[in-house]
Design a protein around this motif. Structure first.
Motif, PDB file in Angstrom:
ATOM      1  N   LYS A  67       0.841  -1.209   0.000  1.00  0.00           N
ATOM      2  CA  LYS A  67       0.000   0.000   0.000  1.00  0.00           C
ATOM      3  C   LYS A  67       0.874   1.256   0.000  1.00  0.00           C
ATOM      4  O   LYS A  67       0.602   2.218  -0.716  1.00  0.00           O
ATOM      5  CB  LYS A  67      -0.932  -0.007   1.210  1.00  0.00           C
ATOM      6  CG  LYS A  67      -1.856   1.202   1.258  1.00  0.00           C
ATOM      7  CD  LYS A  67      -2.753   1.208   2.482  1.00  0.00           C
ATOM      8  CE  LYS A  67      -2.006   1.716   3.703  1.00  0.00           C
ATOM      9  NZ  LYS A  67      -2.921   1.983   4.838  1.00  0.00           N
ATOM     10  N   ALA A  94       1.062   4.281  -2.794  1.00  0.00           N
ATOM     11  CA  ALA A  94       0.885   5.698  -2.446  1.00  0.00           C
ATOM     12  C   ALA A  94       2.072   6.524  -2.930  1.00  0.00           C
ATOM     13  O   ALA A  94       1.899   7.619  -3.494  1.00  0.00           O
ATOM     14  CB  ALA A  94       0.716   5.850  -0.937  1.00  0.00           C
ATOM     15  N   GLN A 105      -5.941  11.719  -7.018  1.00  0.00           N
ATOM     16  CA  GLN A 105      -6.821  11.535  -5.860  1.00  0.00           C
ATOM     17  C   GLN A 105      -7.726  10.321  -6.057  1.00  0.00           C
ATOM     18  O   GLN A 105      -7.974   9.560  -5.107  1.00  0.00           O
ATOM     19  CB  GLN A 105      -7.656  12.795  -5.638  1.00  0.00           C
ATOM     20  CG  GLN A 105      -6.858  13.964  -5.076  1.00  0.00           C
ATOM     21  CD  GLN A 105      -7.713  15.209  -4.897  1.00  0.00           C
ATOM     22  OE1 GLN A 105      -8.653  15.457  -5.665  1.00  0.00           O
ATOM     23  NE2 GLN A 105      -7.377  16.019  -3.900  1.00  0.00           N
ATOM     24  N   LEU A 107      -5.658   7.190  -5.419  1.00  0.00           N
ATOM     25  CA  LEU A 107      -5.388   7.046  -3.987  1.00  0.00           C
ATOM     26  C   LEU A 107      -6.627   6.507  -3.268  1.00  0.00           C
ATOM     27  O   LEU A 107      -6.521   5.620  -2.410  1.00  0.00           O
ATOM     28  CB  LEU A 107      -4.963   8.394  -3.383  1.00  0.00           C
ATOM     29  CG  LEU A 107      -3.544   8.869  -3.732  1.00  0.00           C
ATOM     30  CD1 LEU A 107      -3.354  10.328  -3.341  1.00  0.00           C
ATOM     31  CD2 LEU A 107      -2.501   8.002  -3.023  1.00  0.00           C
ATOM     32  N   GLN A 108      -7.778   7.050  -3.608  1.00  0.00           N
ATOM     33  CA  GLN A 108      -9.024   6.582  -2.980  1.00  0.00           C
ATOM     34  C   GLN A 108      -9.278   5.111  -3.293  1.00  0.00           C
ATOM     35  O   GLN A 108      -9.710   4.341  -2.423  1.00  0.00           O
ATOM     36  CB  GLN A 108     -10.208   7.428  -3.475  1.00  0.00           C
ATOM     37  CG  GLN A 108     -10.210   8.867  -2.993  1.00  0.00           C
ATOM     38  CD  GLN A 108     -10.729   9.008  -1.567  1.00  0.00           C
ATOM     39  OE1 GLN A 108     -11.087   8.028  -0.931  1.00  0.00           O
ATOM     40  NE2 GLN A 108     -10.746  10.235  -1.069  1.00  0.00           N
ATOM     41  N   LYS A 157      -6.898   4.021  -0.097  1.00  0.00           N
ATOM     42  CA  LYS A 157      -8.063   4.166   0.790  1.00  0.00           C
ATOM     43  C   LYS A 157      -7.772   5.011   2.028  1.00  0.00           C
ATOM     44  O   LYS A 157      -8.488   5.954   2.322  1.00  0.00           O
ATOM     45  CB  LYS A 157      -8.629   2.802   1.198  1.00  0.00           C
ATOM     46  CG  LYS A 157      -9.186   1.990   0.041  1.00  0.00           C
ATOM     47  CD  LYS A 157      -9.781   0.683   0.516  1.00  0.00           C
ATOM     48  CE  LYS A 157     -10.473  -0.053  -0.614  1.00  0.00           C
ATOM     49  NZ  LYS A 157      -9.562  -0.374  -1.739  1.00  0.00           N
ATOM     50  N   SER A 158      -6.755   4.654   2.812  1.00  0.00           N
ATOM     51  CA  SER A 158      -6.492   5.393   4.050  1.00  0.00           C
ATOM     52  C   SER A 158      -4.998   5.368   4.368  1.00  0.00           C
ATOM     53  O   SER A 158      -4.327   4.350   4.160  1.00  0.00           O
ATOM     54  CB  SER A 158      -7.278   4.785   5.218  1.00  0.00           C
ATOM     55  OG  SER A 158      -6.949   5.424   6.435  1.00  0.00           O
ATOM     56  N   PHE A 212      -3.585  14.236  -0.711  1.00  0.00           N
ATOM     57  CA  PHE A 212      -4.049  13.124   0.128  1.00  0.00           C
ATOM     58  C   PHE A 212      -5.384  13.416   0.812  1.00  0.00           C
ATOM     59  O   PHE A 212      -5.769  12.694   1.744  1.00  0.00           O
ATOM     60  CB  PHE A 212      -3.001  12.780   1.179  1.00  0.00           C
ATOM     61  CG  PHE A 212      -1.774  12.110   0.615  1.00  0.00           C
ATOM     62  CD1 PHE A 212      -1.876  11.026  -0.229  1.00  0.00           C
ATOM     63  CD2 PHE A 212      -0.508  12.562   0.939  1.00  0.00           C
ATOM     64  CE1 PHE A 212      -0.756  10.399  -0.747  1.00  0.00           C
ATOM     65  CE2 PHE A 212       0.635  11.946   0.437  1.00  0.00           C
ATOM     66  CZ  PHE A 212       0.502  10.867  -0.417  1.00  0.00           C
ATOM     67  N   VAL A 269      -7.838  10.846   2.288  1.00  0.00           N
ATOM     68  CA  VAL A 269      -7.087   9.606   2.493  1.00  0.00           C
ATOM     69  C   VAL A 269      -6.252   9.686   3.775  1.00  0.00           C
ATOM     70  O   VAL A 269      -6.221   8.745   4.568  1.00  0.00           O
ATOM     71  CB  VAL A 269      -6.158   9.325   1.284  1.00  0.00           C
ATOM     72  CG1 VAL A 269      -5.274   8.113   1.554  1.00  0.00           C
ATOM     73  CG2 VAL A 269      -6.990   9.112   0.018  1.00  0.00           C
TER      74      VAL A 269
END
Length: 543
Positions: free
Chosen positions: A12, A16, A34, A37-38, A42-43, A76, A79
């Motif tokens: 992950k 990123a 964006q 990334l989503q 996700k986070s 970000f 996120v």
């Protein structure tokens, strides 16, 4: 670093990093980056961003200054987790946040004031607390960074320290300009900056506001949340004590309860980091079994004589100079805890690589000294700080064993201001706290009237104002209180160890502008309590 963090998804983090790199190169629009990334990330926790920087991002010169933190936050958005942690007000990280909140208020007032004529007193009211923010930076560099280094997070030391110093120097330059010559307005009531200084000073404000905001945002977005994830509660508790030694900026922080006063703690869950005190006790017992410590009163063989461990520690504590020892592996091993310390230190420096104890711009000097000492090319290096009110002498000496092998470096620092002021000869006994005989022309002026460290500047008797206890308030000047009663300083030492700063060379610079409100802030004693003690002290002395 990652071994101290929970549930790290390496893939992950790589995704990123790759998306951000593609966006930075212009290969993706903001909306595309964006969206990816989503979908793919996700986070992100702040400590995951820190880990990306630590492991995946190559370090570049001056990168912390160049990094656009607002652009990263925008990228970000949705996120990156950005919640401020809910911490007790005395927690070390909470103190950083509280100091930043105060500075946010100051910066807002600066932005409002730049549109009006530069009245010096109005700007001083803003720049005095802004300048005090250096304590915030000193604690970061001497307290927080060393702990993060031990967890493998070295990026703050190598990159953010440069930004810290850059911002501090910006503030100092503007503050010096503000303190320079001013002219009085036509009505005689306002101190105005000269036209030339006003133009220079005002031109600096936009950059200062932007750079301070940038630094605080970098602290709060990544640094502090990452520190909370890496540092254990027990380590934060030890950190609190060192924080008190250095001090705080524009906030009051109660000192931690002494170990002897601490009540029985709630048992920690087995295997948690809060079980640190039991681990430390077990470790000490194990070490003591195989490497017993000298018994109390047991004398040790030293180079020329025999001394107990207590005597050795007392000797170092009463040295009139600062000592610091760095071993042959370039690790800080010792400093003497003298009350007359020239510069602040804390226990977190012990075990730290000496290169990490200096700003990046001066590391090459440290490296050169070590290299020349190690090779035997040089044996000493000396520096000095020469300012109108203070002269500090610094000497580095190569430490070698009997065979000539390099075993480290001894750093010595001494405030030589008083020594340099001496004239003539003193051949008769003269005590510091007694007036010199009028007919003893050779005897030096007593220290307490010669502007010695921690004393108020000499005040002619006819100008010393009697202190009315009931009139002591937050604006009362410390120098006036000290001038009225030469024993006050000793009394202040009994109230808080923080008042030991009055016995440092920097006190000479601090005294002319320190108020009772400043005394409260720096000592951690609530203002009302300190006022009550000072009023009671002077009332009792005048009976």
């Amino acid at each position: 670093m990652r071994e101290f963090l929970p549930n790290i998804d390496t893939e992950k983090l790589k995704r990123a990093f790759q998306i951000k790199e593609a966006y930075d190169r212009g290969e993706l629009t903001l909306a595309q980056a964006q969206a990816q990334l989503q979908l793919q990330v996700k986070s992100l926790q702040p400590y995951e961003v820190a880990l990306i920087e630590q492991e995946l991002k190559p370090e570049v010169e001056d990168e912390c200054r160049k990094e656009d933190i607002q652009a990263m936050i925008t990228l970000f958005d949705g996120v990156l987790v950005r919640e401020r942690p809910d911490l007790p007000s005395e927690h070390p990280l909470s103190c950083y946040y509280r100091e930043n909140d105060k500075i946010h208020e100051i910066l807002g007032k600066i932005q409002d004031l730049v549109q009006y004529p530069a009245i010096k007193n109005q700007w001083l009211a803003l720049y005095e607390p802004l300048s005090a923010w250096r304590k915030h930076l000193q604690r970061k560099q001497n307290q927080l960074y060393p702990l993060l280094e031990r967890k493998g997070f070295t990026r703050p030391t190598t990159t953010m320290w440069t930004l810290d110093d850059f911002v501090r120097q910006e503030i100092e330059s503007a503050y010096k300009l503000l303190l320079s010559a001013a002219e009085t307005s036509v009505d005689g009531n306002m101190s105005l900056l000269t036209a030339e200084n006003e133009e220079k000073f005002i031109s600096l404000q936009a950059d200062i506001v932007a750079d301070v905001l940038d630094l605080m945002q970098k602290e709060e977005t990544v640094l502090y949340p990452t520190a909370l994830a890496l540092i254990t509660p027990a380590e934060f508790e030890l950190m609190r004590r060192g924080d008190q030694e250095i001090g705080f900026a524009n906030i009051t922080v109660n000192p931690p309860v002494a170990a002897a006063e601490t009540t029985t703690a709630t048992p920690a869950a087995a295997g948690t980091s809060a079980d640190f005190s039991n681990f430390a006790a077990d470790l000490a017992a194990l070490v003591g079994k195989y490497y017993p410590q000298p018994q109390a009163g047991c004398e040790l063989e030293v180079s020329n004589g025999r001394m107990t461990l207590e005597q050795i520690n007392l000797l170092f504590r009463h040295m009139p100079v600062d000592f610091c020892y760095v071993d042959e592996n370039e690790i800080v091993k010792f400093y003497n805890d003298t009350a007359k310390r020239v510069f602040p230190r804390s226990l977190n420096v012990i075990g730290r690589n000496v290169k990490n104890c200096h700003p990046r711009k001066s590391v090459h000097i440290v490296e050169e000294i070590i290299a020349k000492f190690r090779s035997g090319e040089q044996e000493q290096a000396e520096f000095w700080i020469n300012k109108p009110d203070i002269f500090i002498y610094i000497l580095y000496t190569a430490v070698r064993d009997k065979t000539g092998k390099f075993r480290g470096i001894l750093e010595m620092m001494q405030d030589c201001t008083h020594i340099r002021s001496l004239q003539g000869s003193r051949t008769l006994l003269t005590w510091e706290k007694e007036a010199a005989p009028a007919n003893n022309a050779a005897a030096a002026v007593p220290m307490d009237t010669a502007g010695s460290v921690g004393q108020a500047a000499a005040v002619p008797p006819e100008k010393v104002q009697k202190i009315v206890p009931e009139e002591i308030n937050a604006e009362t000047m410390l120098k006036d209180l000290l001038a009225a009663d030469k024993n006050l300083k000793s009394y202040l030492f009994t109230l808080s160890f923080k008042f030991r700063a009055l016995d440092t060379p920097l006190a000479r610079i601090m005294l002319p502008k320190a108020k009772v409100s400043d005394m409260s802030e720096r000592s951690g004693i609530p203002l009302n309590e300190l006022l009550a003690k000072l009023r009671a002290y002077f009332a009792d002395r005048q009976k």
